[in-house]
Design a protein around this motif. Structure first.
Motif, PDB file in Angstrom:
ATOM      1  N   THR A   1     -22.492 -36.679 -16.324  1.00 65.70           N
ATOM      2  CA  THR A   1     -22.428 -36.080 -15.105  1.00 65.70           C
ATOM      3  C   THR A   1     -23.764 -35.498 -14.635  1.00 65.70           C
ATOM      4  O   THR A   1     -24.710 -35.392 -15.178  1.00 65.70           O
ATOM      5  CB  THR A   1     -21.377 -35.037 -15.218  1.00 65.70           C
ATOM      6  N   ALA A   2     -23.748 -35.262 -13.332  1.00 62.37           N
ATOM      7  CA  ALA A   2     -24.940 -34.634 -12.795  1.00 62.37           C
ATOM      8  C   ALA A   2     -25.186 -33.210 -13.387  1.00 62.37           C
ATOM      9  O   ALA A   2     -26.536 -33.005 -13.769  1.00 62.37           O
ATOM     10  CB  ALA A   2     -24.777 -34.169 -11.196  1.00 62.37           C
ATOM     11  N   SER A   3     -24.278 -32.304 -13.888  1.00 64.61           N
ATOM     12  CA  SER A   3     -24.500 -31.130 -14.494  1.00 64.61           C
ATOM     13  C   SER A   3     -25.202 -31.491 -15.861  1.00 64.61           C
ATOM     14  O   SER A   3     -26.204 -30.817 -16.470  1.00 64.61           O
ATOM     15  CB  SER A   3     -23.407 -30.507 -14.568  1.00 64.61           C
ATOM     16  N   ALA A   4     -24.558 -32.647 -16.446  1.00 63.82           N
ATOM     17  CA  ALA A   4     -25.126 -32.953 -17.998  1.00 63.82           C
ATOM     18  C   ALA A   4     -26.763 -33.445 -17.902  1.00 63.82           C
ATOM     19  O   ALA A   4     -27.744 -33.077 -18.673  1.00 63.82           O
ATOM     20  CB  ALA A   4     -24.423 -34.011 -18.400  1.00 63.82           C
ATOM     21  N   VAL A   5     -26.951 -33.880 -16.740  1.00 66.97           N
ATOM     22  CA  VAL A   5     -28.583 -34.478 -16.330  1.00 66.97           C
ATOM     23  C   VAL A   5     -29.445 -33.286 -16.269  1.00 66.97           C
ATOM     24  O   VAL A   5     -30.259 -33.219 -16.682  1.00 66.97           O
ATOM     25  CB  VAL A   5     -28.567 -35.582 -15.296  1.00 66.97           C
ATOM     26  N   GLN A   6     -28.795 -32.467 -15.515  1.00 64.52           N
ATOM     27  CA  GLN A   6     -29.576 -31.193 -15.061  1.00 64.52           C
ATOM     28  C   GLN A   6     -29.857 -30.249 -16.446  1.00 64.52           C
ATOM     29  O   GLN A   6     -30.905 -29.810 -16.664  1.00 64.52           O
ATOM     30  CB  GLN A   6     -28.748 -30.334 -14.030  1.00 64.52           C
ATOM     31  N   SER A   7     -28.892 -30.408 -17.040  1.00 62.12           N
ATOM     32  CA  SER A   7     -28.959 -29.361 -18.237  1.00 62.12           C
ATOM     33  C   SER A   7     -29.965 -30.031 -19.423  1.00 62.12           C
ATOM     34  O   SER A   7     -30.916 -29.440 -20.069  1.00 62.12           O
ATOM     35  CB  SER A   7     -27.669 -29.313 -19.309  1.00 62.12           C
ATOM     36  N   ALA A   8     -30.238 -31.438 -19.574  1.00 59.10           N
ATOM     37  CA  ALA A   8     -30.976 -32.107 -20.194  1.00 59.10           C
ATOM     38  C   ALA A   8     -32.578 -32.088 -19.769  1.00 59.10           C
ATOM     39  O   ALA A   8     -33.201 -31.582 -20.452  1.00 59.10           O
ATOM     40  CB  ALA A   8     -30.769 -33.555 -20.272  1.00 59.10           C
TER      41      ALA A   8
ATOM     42  N   GLY B   1     -33.493 -23.564 -12.663  1.00 63.75           N
ATOM     43  CA  GLY B   1     -33.814 -23.253 -11.279  1.00 63.75           C
ATOM     44  C   GLY B   1     -34.837 -24.104 -10.532  1.00 63.75           C
ATOM     45  O   GLY B   1     -34.740 -24.324  -9.549  1.00 63.75           O
ATOM     46  N   ASP B   2     -35.494 -25.063 -11.781  1.00 61.78           N
ATOM     47  CA  ASP B   2     -36.505 -25.939 -11.018  1.00 61.78           C
ATOM     48  C   ASP B   2     -36.145 -27.213 -10.632  1.00 61.78           C
ATOM     49  O   ASP B   2     -36.640 -27.958 -10.029  1.00 61.78           O
ATOM     50  CB  ASP B   2     -37.453 -26.276 -12.027  1.00 61.78           C
ATOM     51  N   VAL B   3     -34.774 -27.792 -11.102  1.00 61.38           N
ATOM     52  CA  VAL B   3     -34.055 -28.893 -10.517  1.00 61.38           C
ATOM     53  C   VAL B   3     -32.868 -28.518 -10.081  1.00 61.38           C
ATOM     54  O   VAL B   3     -32.066 -27.792 -10.485  1.00 61.38           O
ATOM     55  CB  VAL B   3     -34.291 -29.868 -11.566  1.00 61.38           C
ATOM     56  N   THR B   4     -32.089 -29.452  -9.212  1.00 65.64           N
ATOM     57  CA  THR B   4     -31.006 -29.239  -8.876  1.00 65.64           C
ATOM     58  C   THR B   4     -30.272 -30.939  -9.016  1.00 65.64           C
ATOM     59  O   THR B   4     -30.793 -31.943  -8.034  1.00 65.64           O
ATOM     60  CB  THR B   4     -30.484 -28.740  -7.631  1.00 65.64           C
ATOM     61  N   CYS B   5     -29.284 -31.293  -9.675  1.00 65.88           N
ATOM     62  CA  CYS B   5     -28.655 -32.507  -9.798  1.00 65.88           C
ATOM     63  C   CYS B   5     -27.206 -32.637  -9.003  1.00 65.88           C
ATOM     64  O   CYS B   5     -26.645 -31.886  -9.090  1.00 65.88           O
ATOM     65  CB  CYS B   5     -28.746 -32.840 -11.354  1.00 65.88           C
ATOM     66  N   ALA B   6     -27.283 -33.686  -8.196  1.00 66.23           N
ATOM     67  CA  ALA B   6     -26.003 -34.169  -7.441  1.00 66.23           C
ATOM     68  C   ALA B   6     -25.766 -35.369  -7.831  1.00 66.23           C
ATOM     69  O   ALA B   6     -26.603 -36.221  -8.368  1.00 66.23           O
ATOM     70  CB  ALA B   6     -26.263 -33.609  -6.175  1.00 66.23           C
ATOM     71  N   GLY B   7     -24.333 -35.735  -7.259  1.00 68.73           N
ATOM     72  CA  GLY B   7     -24.059 -37.389  -7.458  1.00 68.73           C
ATOM     73  C   GLY B   7     -23.374 -37.549  -8.540  1.00 68.73           C
ATOM     74  O   GLY B   7     -22.741 -36.516  -9.226  1.00 68.73           O
ATOM     75  N   GLY B   8     -23.543 -38.717  -9.244  1.00 71.90           N
ATOM     76  CA  GLY B   8     -22.974 -39.047 -10.318  1.00 71.90           C
ATOM     77  C   GLY B   8     -21.215 -39.056 -10.221  1.00 71.90           C
ATOM     78  O   GLY B   8     -20.712 -39.083  -9.465  1.00 71.90           O
ATOM     79  N   PRO B   9     -20.562 -39.248 -11.478  1.00 65.12           N
ATOM     80  CA  PRO B   9     -21.250 -39.743 -12.852  1.00 65.12           C
ATOM     81  C   PRO B   9     -21.654 -40.987 -12.857  1.00 65.12           C
ATOM     82  O   PRO B   9     -21.431 -41.907 -12.326  1.00 65.12           O
ATOM     83  CB  PRO B   9     -20.120 -39.413 -13.663  1.00 65.12           C
ATOM     84  N   HIS B  10     -22.620 -41.228 -13.964  1.00 61.60           N
ATOM     85  CA  HIS B  10     -23.007 -42.523 -14.516  1.00 61.60           C
ATOM     86  C   HIS B  10     -21.870 -43.262 -15.256  1.00 61.60           C
ATOM     87  O   HIS B  10     -20.881 -42.623 -15.547  1.00 61.60           O
ATOM     88  CB  HIS B  10     -24.148 -42.383 -15.678  1.00 61.60           C
ATOM     89  N   PRO B  11     -21.869 -44.588 -15.275  1.00 64.08           N
ATOM     90  CA  PRO B  11     -23.008 -45.500 -14.833  1.00 64.08           C
ATOM     91  C   PRO B  11     -22.735 -46.025 -13.429  1.00 64.08           C
ATOM     92  O   PRO B  11     -23.664 -46.335 -13.007  1.00 64.08           O
ATOM     93  CB  PRO B  11     -22.922 -46.499 -15.981  1.00 64.08           C
ATOM     94  N   GLY B  12     -21.626 -45.394 -12.596  1.00 63.48           N
ATOM     95  CA  GLY B  12     -21.338 -46.056 -11.609  1.00 63.48           C
ATOM     96  C   GLY B  12     -22.061 -45.708 -10.287  1.00 63.48           C
ATOM     97  O   GLY B  12     -22.263 -46.253  -9.358  1.00 63.48           O
ATOM     98  N   THR B  13     -22.434 -44.259 -10.571  1.00 62.96           N
ATOM     99  CA  THR B  13     -23.070 -43.613  -9.360  1.00 62.96           C
ATOM    100  C   THR B  13     -24.511 -42.941  -9.711  1.00 62.96           C
ATOM    101  O   THR B  13     -24.397 -42.287 -10.784  1.00 62.96           O
ATOM    102  CB  THR B  13     -22.310 -42.507  -8.790  1.00 62.96           C
ATOM    103  N   PRO B  14     -25.447 -43.094  -9.143  1.00 60.70           N
ATOM    104  CA  PRO B  14     -26.550 -42.557  -9.409  1.00 60.70           C
ATOM    105  C   PRO B  14     -26.791 -41.032  -9.277  1.00 60.70           C
ATOM    106  O   PRO B  14     -25.787 -40.514  -8.705  1.00 60.70           O
ATOM    107  CB  PRO B  14     -27.651 -43.137  -8.284  1.00 60.70           C
ATOM    108  N   VAL B  15     -27.546 -40.370  -9.899  1.00 62.21           N
ATOM    109  CA  VAL B  15     -27.463 -38.947 -10.164  1.00 62.21           C
ATOM    110  C   VAL B  15     -28.983 -38.559  -9.395  1.00 62.21           C
ATOM    111  O   VAL B  15     -30.046 -39.130  -9.798  1.00 62.21           O
ATOM    112  CB  VAL B  15     -27.799 -38.336 -11.584  1.00 62.21           C
ATOM    113  N   THR B  16     -28.893 -37.654  -8.216  1.00 61.38           N
ATOM    114  CA  THR B  16     -30.059 -37.162  -7.811  1.00 61.38           C
ATOM    115  C   THR B  16     -30.433 -36.215  -8.241  1.00 61.38           C
ATOM    116  O   THR B  16     -30.154 -35.177  -8.269  1.00 61.38           O
ATOM    117  CB  THR B  16     -29.996 -37.125  -5.963  1.00 61.38           C
ATOM    118  N   VAL B  17     -32.145 -35.954  -8.335  1.00 59.25           N
ATOM    119  CA  VAL B  17     -32.651 -34.967  -9.149  1.00 59.25           C
ATOM    120  C   VAL B  17     -33.627 -34.234  -7.873  1.00 59.25           C
ATOM    121  O   VAL B  17     -34.561 -35.069  -7.598  1.00 59.25           O
ATOM    122  CB  VAL B  17     -33.360 -35.498 -10.141  1.00 59.25           C
ATOM    123  N   THR B  18     -33.239 -33.170  -7.168  1.00 58.67           N
ATOM    124  CA  THR B  18     -34.056 -32.412  -6.317  1.00 58.67           C
ATOM    125  C   THR B  18     -34.925 -31.368  -6.979  1.00 58.67           C
ATOM    126  O   THR B  18     -34.300 -30.557  -7.966  1.00 58.67           O
ATOM    127  CB  THR B  18     -33.175 -31.591  -5.199  1.00 58.67           C
TER     128      THR B  18
END
Length: 323
Positions: free
Chosen positions: A251-258, A268-285
């Motif tokens: 999920t987006a939160s799992a990518v953000q934690s990694a 607080g340096d990145v905010t992730c949204a979208g997902g979950p993989h593999p069907g939907t990309p995760v955006t990293v701001t």
């Protein structure tokens, strides 16, 4: 449970936002003149040409322009409270005061209640002037434009503008003739609501120098999984630092934690949204310490992904930082 980080009291202090109005200009027009809808070029932030009929007041004394807001409140008091239990605005009257130093058409017309253009207006400087003090002053409404100019660090202009679409002379001080000082005609105008414009005072802050203070866009990168994997993991590398294994269906939160586990990315340096993989990309701001900056594009390693057809992870920058 993590301990919240105390606020950095100096982090939000910006010396470049301490502004002065180094130069001030006043323009006046009769009430029949076109109202100012936008004094700026929307593309560049430069000052636009004024509509016909606006006349410069010229030099004013070095105490500048004074805008006074006379706020009056109506309080409700109750026997059970030593403070008011309700308070409402009863009136809020805006006035603008300045002292012209030039003897020109605008300064004299505004002081004497003469029209600025058309019948009864004073002719050009150098022509013979003549007017009578009326037994019943007309005291017409005016349009007043006030422009303040400051400069950014790169020398580009920052403007603060006030427009009073319907203003009337409500006070004037003595006109004094003396050897020791220039002839002055101090005036105070009160702002009234203009029904067509919809306000008694419209304000703007703009200019090339103001626009240069923009922090820029936050960078956004998209992490996509291709090949429809059914298992396994992948990793992301940011500026030589590589994450731990991230699940193929993260999920987006799992990518953000990694990402926040990396030594060069703090919470607080990145905010992730979208997902979950593999069907939907995760955006990293990228925000926090990376806000408004152009950061290195992450790379992905999908060799740990399994199933599907040639699964892989790709990273693309959808919004460059700092733009």
């Amino acid at each position: 449970m993590t301990t919240p980080t105390p606020p950095d009291l100096m982090a939000d202090l910006r010396t470049e936002l301490i502004r002065k109005q180094l130069v001030q200009a006043v323009y006046a027009a009769d009430a029949s003149a076109e109202a100012i809808t936008n004094p700026f070029n929307e593309t560049t932030g430069e000052l636009a040409a004024l509509p016909s009929g606006y006349v410069a007041v010229g030099y004013t004394t070095d105490d500048g322009l004074t805008f006074t807001s006379d706020l009056s409140m109506a309080d409700v008091t109750s026997s059970q409270s030593v403070e008011p239990t309700r308070s409402d605005v009863e009136s809020d009257v805006l006035t603008a005061s300045y002292t012209p130093q030039e003897t020109n058409q605008a300064a004299v017309a505004l002081y004497e209640g003469l029209p600025l253009s058309g019948t009864g207006a004073l002719p050009a400087v150098g022509s013979a002037w003549s007017w009578d003090r009326p037994s019943t002053p007309k005291n017409p409404f005016r349009r007043l434009l006030f422009i303040g100019l400051d400069y950014a660090d790169d020398g580009s202009e920052i403007y603060v503008v006030k427009f009073l679409p319907r203003a009337r002379l409500t006070s004037k001080d003595d006109e004094q003739w003396a050897r020791s000082t220039e002839t002055q005609r101090p005036v105070t105008f009160t702002a009234y609501r203009d029904s067509a414009v919809g306000t008694s005072c419209r304000n703007w802050v703009d200019g090339p120098g103001w626009r240069s203070l923009s922090p820029g866009s936050n960078e956004v990168q998209s992490v996509a999984i291709t090949g429809s994997p059914t298992g396994g993991t992948y990793t992301l590398t940011f500026d030589t630092q590589t994450t731990g294994a991230i699940a193929f269906d993260a999920t987006a939160s799992a990518v953000q934690s990694a990402l926040e586990a990396l030594s060069n990315i703090d919470p607080g340096d990145v905010t992730c949204a979208g997902g979950p993989h593999p069907g939907t990309p995760v955006t990293v701001t990228f925000v926090g310490q990376y806000a408004g900056t152009d950061v290195a594009e992450m790379t992905g390693d999908g060799t740990g992904l399994t199933g599907g057809t040639t699964p892989a992870v790709t990273v693309t920058t959808t919004t460059p930082g700092g733009a």
